[in-house]
Design an enzyme around this catalytic site. Sequence first.
Site, PDB file in Angstrom:
ATOM      1  N   LYS A  29      36.182   8.014   7.552  1.00 34.00           N
ATOM      2  CA  LYS A  29      34.925   8.401   6.897  1.00 34.00           C
ATOM      3  C   LYS A  29      34.901   8.027   5.433  1.00 34.00           C
ATOM      4  CE  LYS A  29      33.117  11.858   9.970  1.00 34.00           C
ATOM      5  NZ  LYS A  29      32.692  13.226  10.226  1.00 34.00           N
TER       6      LYS A  29
ATOM      7  N   LYS B  63      33.035   4.247  19.306  1.00 34.89           N
ATOM      8  CA  LYS B  63      32.565   5.559  19.727  1.00 34.89           C
ATOM      9  C   LYS B  63      31.046   5.670  19.590  1.00 34.89           C
ATOM     10  CE  LYS B  63      33.361   9.010  17.066  1.00 34.89           C
ATOM     11  NZ  LYS B  63      33.891  10.059  16.197  1.00 34.89           N
TER      12      LYS B  63
ATOM     13  N   LYS C  13      26.524   9.271  15.588  1.00 36.30           N
ATOM     14  CA  LYS C  13      25.261   9.535  14.897  1.00 36.30           C
ATOM     15  C   LYS C  13      24.978   8.482  13.852  1.00 36.30           C
ATOM     16  CE  LYS C  13      26.461  14.416  14.920  1.00 36.30           C
ATOM     17  NZ  LYS C  13      26.714  15.656  14.246  1.00 36.30           N
TER      18      LYS C  13
END
Length: 333
Positions: A114, A198, A201
Amino acid sequence: MGKKIFSGVQPTGNLHLGNYIGAIKNFVDLQNQKGNECVYCVVDLHAITTKQDPKILKNNIRETTAAFLASGIDPKKSIIFNQSLVAAHSEGSWILGCIARMGWLNRMTQFKEKAGKDKEKASVGLYIYPVLMTADILLYDSTHVPVGEDQKQHLELARDIAQKFNLDFDSPDFLRAPEPLIQKNFSRIMSLKDGTNKMSKSDPSDLSRINLTDNKDQIVNKIKKAKTDNDPLPDDNKNLSKRPEVENLLGIYSSLSDQSLKNSINEFSGKNFSQFKEKLTEIVVEKISPISIEINKLLKDIDYIDTVLKEGGKRADLIASKKVLEMKKLIGF
Ligand code: TYM
């Protein structure tokens, strides 16, 4: 004996089929098993580890709550609340942050993903996020935590922190080391466009995921465009890992139809992709469209959603603040 369940979902918009299959679907199953006590949290404090627009955040908290309710989480059976209502999460997180070691946090792969290349610009909150997650879980003496595969490492950290606290304050079994509940085969739903990524969002392509708010036409279109390959559907799972898109679609089908991957492989062996996609579309529409319709209905009654959160928050606060008080006594405050 029943299980004590805790889990959380970030209100960052675009809840998708991965969140549903990896987490929310299991929240509902666990709630409906006799003897379980379940706490499901909209983790808004986690969301602010990256910049959020206040108006959008408020809306996303309600939308995530609506997705919980629409999927079948029942506020009469489970505690549903948003994290920022219960101050004990922040307080517990500070205490546990003094137990966790830098070296442990430095190993967290999700932070590395992230934060990206420029770690210096990531918030401190993003770095210590797994400690807050640990507090969430430990404050409720949770025995089991249903999550997708991507949260496994955070749960191992929670176990380490619990054990070190107990050791440091000579209080065996005071903080309970939780067990992860990760669905075999279906714990990592992948992008519809690339089976090695994956479902997420944050993927810029909306075609990569099925959102819980998608309508029937959107679902039909996304499955039609989902990537497959040129070989026929497999007869067994031997080479499936080399065909990630096919494995993923078969996994989605299996999970939503509550059958094993092996059964789905048998059902479709020898069939072509258009036959399989037709069945897959049917089951996704059957399971997701009612949720999408219900989310939109619930969002028209914001007062109801806010009441659910407030009432849940009161119940959560009773449990979590008591645990923090006990922690403080052990520490010497
Ligand atoms: P979050 O909000 O990213 O995701 C919510 C849940 O959905 C699962 N998930 C997936 N499962 C399968 N396939 C996917 N593609 C996929 N994408 C997401 C996640 O594993 C998760 O279970 N840190 C957590 C929230 C959290 C939490 C907690 C969870 C905060 N405190 C305490 C459990 C217990 C998170 O960011 O999840």
